[in-house]
Design an enzyme around this catalytic site. Sequence first.
Site, PDB file in Angstrom:
ATOM      1  CG  ASP A  48      -0.271   0.129   2.535  1.00 36.13           C
ATOM      2  OD1 ASP A  48       0.720  -0.596   2.748  1.00 36.13           O
ATOM      3  OD2 ASP A  48      -0.716   0.930   3.380  1.00 36.13           O
TER       4      ASP A  48
ATOM      5  CD  GLU B 287       4.249   0.517   6.904  1.00 45.87           C
ATOM      6  OE1 GLU B 287       5.158   0.784   7.703  1.00 45.87           O
ATOM      7  OE2 GLU B 287       3.828   1.363   6.065  1.00 45.87           O
ATOM      8  CD  GLU B 288       2.742   4.210   4.025  1.00 46.83           C
ATOM      9  OE1 GLU B 288       2.772   4.868   5.090  1.00 46.83           O
ATOM     10  OE2 GLU B 288       3.706   4.127   3.258  1.00 46.83           O
TER      11      GLU B 288
END
EC number: 3.4.11.4
Length: 422
Positions: free
Chosen positions: A85, A180-181
């Site tokens: 992502d 993850e972001e």
Amino acid sequence: MNANYEFTVAERFLRYATIDTQSDPYSQTVPSTEKQKDLSRVLVEELRSIGIADAALDEKGYVYATIPATTDKTVPVICFCSHVDTSSDCPGYNVKPIVHRNYDGKNIVLPDDPNQIIRPPDHPYLKTKKGEDIITASGTTLLGADDKAGVAIIMDLTNYLVQHPEIKHGVIKILFTPDEEIGRGVDHVDLARLGADFGYTLDGGPRGGYTGETFSANGVTVTFLGNSIHPGYAKNKLVNAIKIAAAFIDLLPRDSFSPETTEEREGFVHPVHMDGTAEKATVSFIIRDFDTKRLKLHETRLEEFAKQAVGKFSGSSYTFESSEQYRNMKEIVDQYPEIETCAKIAMERSGVVFQKYSARGGTDGSRLSFMGVPFPDIFTGEMAFHGKHEYVSIQDMQKSVETLVNLVQVWEERSGEQRTGG
């Protein structure tokens, strides 16, 4: 590494960057956006075409794959991990990557918005990249090197190892994560399926960088409750929660306590979202510090500001909710010094100067370390991430691939030596 090998990392990255994979912090689905799987499906297909038979995408957006061992030795199982992502902080649709060959050291004007200029004085690392090939976006979007550079590096590593079975290494696991972001990158990872002893995320910046320390992080939500009355009849009755929240924000120091006023090992408190009505208003924060114990001190100070704000509005109240996000991986990684030793040897063999960093942020490795798999980070070359001035050097990505090729060999060579830690 074979000097005649034609790296595929740049070609892969240029393709991956054009696939929109932004995650959404306000979505409750898993993954937060279905479009992240668009890249993940491509990766599975490419892994299988390379020769990785067990490459698979699960329903939650995780890609798992195994590079079989080529040695008879018992070697720790090493995992390489990157996230698919990209950040929602900047537009990420219709990314048009541009390669600036033999960079001349001057300003880089991005063609789709000439007002977007990457100036070397603003980017000290870029000054060291003269003569290299630099990839940027076109000026209206982020680039996505965070972390598609890491994804491309792992894919090229896989391609190289399959083409060169004479290289001795143990079992290698590959993990590509979603979200993850937005801090959910390992929420649904299957550690049993992964089966790794140690790992390295590929999500770092300058060449030679090794990150074995990150922030510890909490999230805080402060909710202010007022009293909503029809504004035509509100005198001495209305208590506007939006105004309480505004008074609260106004109490935050302007010269400290924030990302824009701190550096190096200083922690901070950062408001990231605010919404509300006259009846109820919420302000969300991220709390960061290298010293986990100081998170509580930051929260106590923040709550004092909330109390002061409520004190200015008779009849109002507040709630203060804190949740753990991730912890400083150093607490775990330092128990296994061979992880750093192997990375340092691998970089030295690759002609890279080893540089140890502390990250003012976190990675999937931060949480994976506390889930039982120590997971520091290795460089990719990605720089100025989350914005339109993001860039990456092709030569940095190639050096990262070379480092990983050497790294798996170092682990194999050192197998049988006494391991430390507990």
